[in-house]
Design a protein around this motif. Structure first.
Motif, PDB file in Angstrom:
ATOM      1  N   MET A   1      30.986  12.771   1.646  1.00  0.00           N
ATOM      2  CA  MET A   1      31.132  11.437   1.072  1.00  0.00           C
ATOM      3  C   MET A   1      29.930  11.102   0.184  1.00  0.00           C
ATOM      4  SD  MET A   1      33.285   9.011   0.767  1.00  0.00           S
ATOM      5  CE  MET A   1      34.441   9.334   2.085  1.00  0.00           C
ATOM      6  N   LEU A   2      28.739  11.522   0.593  1.00  0.00           N
ATOM      7  CA  LEU A   2      27.551  11.323  -0.249  1.00  0.00           C
ATOM      8  C   LEU A   2      27.743  11.997  -1.600  1.00  0.00           C
ATOM      9  CD1 LEU A   2      24.411  11.730   2.044  1.00  0.00           C
ATOM     10  CD2 LEU A   2      25.132   9.711   0.790  1.00  0.00           C
ATOM     11  N   GLU A   3      28.341  13.183  -1.582  1.00  0.00           N
ATOM     12  CA  GLU A   3      28.594  13.910  -2.824  1.00  0.00           C
ATOM     13  C   GLU A   3      29.580  13.150  -3.708  1.00  0.00           C
ATOM     14  OE1 GLU A   3      29.713  17.822  -1.508  1.00  0.00           O
ATOM     15  OE2 GLU A   3      27.668  18.253  -0.810  1.00  0.00           O
ATOM     16  N   ARG A   4      30.623  12.590  -3.104  1.00  0.00           N
ATOM     17  CA  ARG A   4      31.605  11.816  -3.882  1.00  0.00           C
ATOM     18  C   ARG A   4      30.987  10.547  -4.437  1.00  0.00           C
ATOM     19  NH1 ARG A   4      36.832  10.625  -0.827  1.00  0.00           N
ATOM     20  NH2 ARG A   4      37.426   9.887  -2.880  1.00  0.00           N
ATOM     21  N   ILE A   5      30.183   9.870  -3.609  1.00  0.00           N
ATOM     22  CA  ILE A   5      29.515   8.641  -4.059  1.00  0.00           C
ATOM     23  C   ILE A   5      28.612   8.955  -5.253  1.00  0.00           C
ATOM     24  CG2 ILE A   5      27.800   6.893  -3.436  1.00  0.00           C
ATOM     25  CD1 ILE A   5      28.909   7.153  -0.507  1.00  0.00           C
ATOM     26  N   ALA A   6      27.813  10.006  -5.114  1.00  0.00           N
ATOM     27  CA  ALA A   6      26.896  10.387  -6.189  1.00  0.00           C
ATOM     28  C   ALA A   6      27.650  10.720  -7.474  1.00  0.00           C
ATOM     29  CB  ALA A   6      26.039  11.571  -5.743  1.00  0.00           C
ATOM     30  N   GLU A   7      28.749  11.424  -7.345  1.00  0.00           N
ATOM     31  CA  GLU A   7      29.546  11.781  -8.513  1.00  0.00           C
ATOM     32  C   GLU A   7      30.074  10.532  -9.215  1.00  0.00           C
ATOM     33  OE1 GLU A   7      33.825  13.889  -9.339  1.00  0.00           O
ATOM     34  OE2 GLU A   7      32.528  14.820  -7.844  1.00  0.00           O
ATOM     35  N   ILE A   8      30.585   9.596  -8.452  1.00  0.00           N
ATOM     36  CA  ILE A   8      31.127   8.358  -9.024  1.00  0.00           C
ATOM     37  C   ILE A   8      30.022   7.515  -9.665  1.00  0.00           C
ATOM     38  CG2 ILE A   8      32.195   6.132  -8.447  1.00  0.00           C
ATOM     39  CD1 ILE A   8      33.823   7.697  -6.297  1.00  0.00           C
ATOM     40  N   LEU A   9      28.853   7.485  -9.019  1.00  0.00           N
ATOM     41  CA  LEU A   9      27.769   6.623  -9.501  1.00  0.00           C
ATOM     42  C   LEU A   9      26.848   7.299 -10.512  1.00  0.00           C
ATOM     43  CD1 LEU A   9      26.801   4.787  -6.194  1.00  0.00           C
ATOM     44  CD2 LEU A   9      28.451   4.115  -7.955  1.00  0.00           C
ATOM     45  N   GLY A  10      27.088   8.590 -10.781  1.00  0.00           N
ATOM     46  CA  GLY A  10      26.302   9.284 -11.792  1.00  0.00           C
ATOM     47  C   GLY A  10      24.889   9.640 -11.355  1.00  0.00           C
ATOM     48  N   CYS A  11      24.749  10.031 -10.096  1.00  0.00           N
ATOM     49  CA  CYS A  11      23.444  10.440  -9.582  1.00  0.00           C
ATOM     50  C   CYS A  11      23.654  11.675  -8.708  1.00  0.00           C
ATOM     51  CB  CYS A  11      22.775   9.303  -8.828  1.00  0.00           C
ATOM     52  SG  CYS A  11      23.783   8.592  -7.517  1.00  0.00           S
ATOM     53  N   THR A  12      22.691  12.000  -7.867  1.00  0.00           N
ATOM     54  CA  THR A  12      22.839  13.162  -6.988  1.00  0.00           C
ATOM     55  C   THR A  12      22.760  12.714  -5.530  1.00  0.00           C
ATOM     56  OG1 THR A  12      20.479  13.647  -6.804  1.00  0.00           O
ATOM     57  CG2 THR A  12      21.650  14.606  -8.698  1.00  0.00           C
ATOM     58  N   PRO A  13      23.317  13.495  -4.595  1.00  0.00           N
ATOM     59  CA  PRO A  13      23.202  13.148  -3.179  1.00  0.00           C
ATOM     60  C   PRO A  13      21.748  13.006  -2.726  1.00  0.00           C
ATOM     61  CG  PRO A  13      24.874  14.825  -3.452  1.00  0.00           C
ATOM     62  CD  PRO A  13      24.181  14.673  -4.785  1.00  0.00           C
ATOM     63  N   ALA A  14      20.845  13.752  -3.352  1.00  0.00           N
ATOM     64  CA  ALA A  14      19.426  13.669  -2.985  1.00  0.00           C
ATOM     65  C   ALA A  14      18.856  12.276  -3.228  1.00  0.00           C
ATOM     66  CB  ALA A  14      18.627  14.706  -3.763  1.00  0.00           C
ATOM     67  N   ASP A  15      19.455  11.542  -4.158  1.00  0.00           N
ATOM     68  CA  ASP A  15      18.986  10.178  -4.421  1.00  0.00           C
ATOM     69  C   ASP A  15      19.144   9.284  -3.195  1.00  0.00           C
ATOM     70  OD1 ASP A  15      18.232  10.589  -7.123  1.00  0.00           O
ATOM     71  OD2 ASP A  15      20.319  10.398  -7.737  1.00  0.00           O
ATOM     72  N   PHE A  16      20.059   9.637  -2.302  1.00  0.00           N
ATOM     73  CA  PHE A  16      20.312   8.832  -1.112  1.00  0.00           C
ATOM     74  C   PHE A  16      19.842   9.495   0.177  1.00  0.00           C
ATOM     75  CE2 PHE A  16      24.139   8.067  -3.872  1.00  0.00           C
ATOM     76  CZ  PHE A  16      23.651   6.910  -4.441  1.00  0.00           C
ATOM     77  N   ALA A  17      19.667  10.816   0.174  1.00  0.00           N
ATOM     78  CA  ALA A  17      19.406  11.576   1.398  1.00  0.00           C
ATOM     79  C   ALA A  17      18.219  11.044   2.190  1.00  0.00           C
ATOM     80  CB  ALA A  17      19.206  13.046   1.076  1.00  0.00           C
ATOM     81  N   GLU A  18      17.159  10.668   1.532  1.00  0.00           N
ATOM     82  CA  GLU A  18      15.956  10.188   2.218  1.00  0.00           C
ATOM     83  C   GLU A  18      16.209   8.894   2.988  1.00  0.00           C
ATOM     84  OE1 GLU A  18      12.848  11.689   2.424  1.00  0.00           O
ATOM     85  OE2 GLU A  18      13.952  13.378   1.578  1.00  0.00           O
ATOM     86  N   ALA A  19      17.151   8.108   2.553  1.00  0.00           N
ATOM     87  CA  ALA A  19      17.375   6.787   3.151  1.00  0.00           C
ATOM     88  C   ALA A  19      17.737   6.861   4.631  1.00  0.00           C
ATOM     89  CB  ALA A  19      18.462   6.039   2.389  1.00  0.00           C
ATOM     90  N   TRP A  20      18.419   7.917   5.052  1.00  0.00           N
ATOM     91  CA  TRP A  20      18.880   7.991   6.440  1.00  0.00           C
ATOM     92  C   TRP A  20      17.978   8.831   7.334  1.00  0.00           C
ATOM     93  CZ3 TRP A  20      22.330   7.738   2.393  1.00  0.00           C
ATOM     94  CH2 TRP A  20      23.123   6.585   2.380  1.00  0.00           C
ATOM     95  N   LYS A  21      16.898   9.379   6.780  1.00  0.00           N
ATOM     96  CA  LYS A  21      15.973  10.142   7.615  1.00  0.00           C
ATOM     97  C   LYS A  21      15.151   9.184   8.463  1.00  0.00           C
ATOM     98  CE  LYS A  21      15.457  14.252   4.816  1.00  0.00           C
ATOM     99  NZ  LYS A  21      14.552  15.091   4.050  1.00  0.00           N
ATOM    100  N   PRO A  22      14.901   9.542   9.714  1.00  0.00           N
ATOM    101  CA  PRO A  22      14.087   8.659  10.557  1.00  0.00           C
ATOM    102  C   PRO A  22      12.658   8.602  10.024  1.00  0.00           C
ATOM    103  CG  PRO A  22      14.544  10.710  11.687  1.00  0.00           C
ATOM    104  CD  PRO A  22      15.332  10.737  10.398  1.00  0.00           C
ATOM    105  N   PRO A  23      12.003   7.465  10.184  1.00  0.00           N
ATOM    106  CA  PRO A  23      10.618   7.368   9.727  1.00  0.00           C
ATOM    107  C   PRO A  23       9.727   8.313  10.520  1.00  0.00           C
ATOM    108  CG  PRO A  23      11.244   5.428  10.982  1.00  0.00           C
ATOM    109  CD  PRO A  23      12.483   6.266  10.827  1.00  0.00           C
ATOM    110  N   ARG A  24       8.646   8.746   9.894  1.00  0.00           N
ATOM    111  CA  ARG A  24       7.707   9.646  10.562  1.00  0.00           C
ATOM    112  C   ARG A  24       6.673   8.827  11.321  1.00  0.00           C
ATOM    113  NH1 ARG A  24       4.890  13.006   6.377  1.00  0.00           N
ATOM    114  NH2 ARG A  24       5.032  11.062   5.246  1.00  0.00           N
TER     115      ARG A  24
END
Length: 86
Positions: free
Chosen positions: A47-70
């Motif tokens: 779904m991240l891949e589909r979102i990125a495709e529709i919005l004209g960006c890459t999945p990496a643009d969002f991937a960091e958002a769901w990583k737990p804080p260090r």
């Protein structure tokens, strides 16, 4: 630099789409999209891949958002509010 919580919404808005419109294009409910944009739930990788495709960006643009804080100390979390251990 955009805050991670607002990234997906910012890209969606820049694409001229409402939550309803993007949700419809993705085949999900507006509630699901809202939860993803507000980091309440992480969307599946496909779904991240589909979102990125529709919005004209890459999945990496969002991937960091769901990583737990260090954890950098008992009372401080990088990228988040201070957390006290109970």
């Amino acid at each position: 630099l955009l805050a991670p919580v607002k990234k997906m919404a910012s890209y969606r808005e820049a694409a001229g789409l409402t939550q309803d419109e993007l949700a419809q294009r993705l085949g999900v409910t507006r509630k699901e999209l809202f939860e993803w944009e507000n980091l309440e739930k992480e969307p599946p990788r496909e779904m991240l891949e589909r979102i990125a495709e529709i919005l004209g960006c890459t999945p990496a643009d969002f991937a960091e958002a769901w990583k737990p804080p260090r954890l950098i100390s008992q009372n401080c979390i990088l990228g988040g509010a201070a957390a006290a251990k109970s």
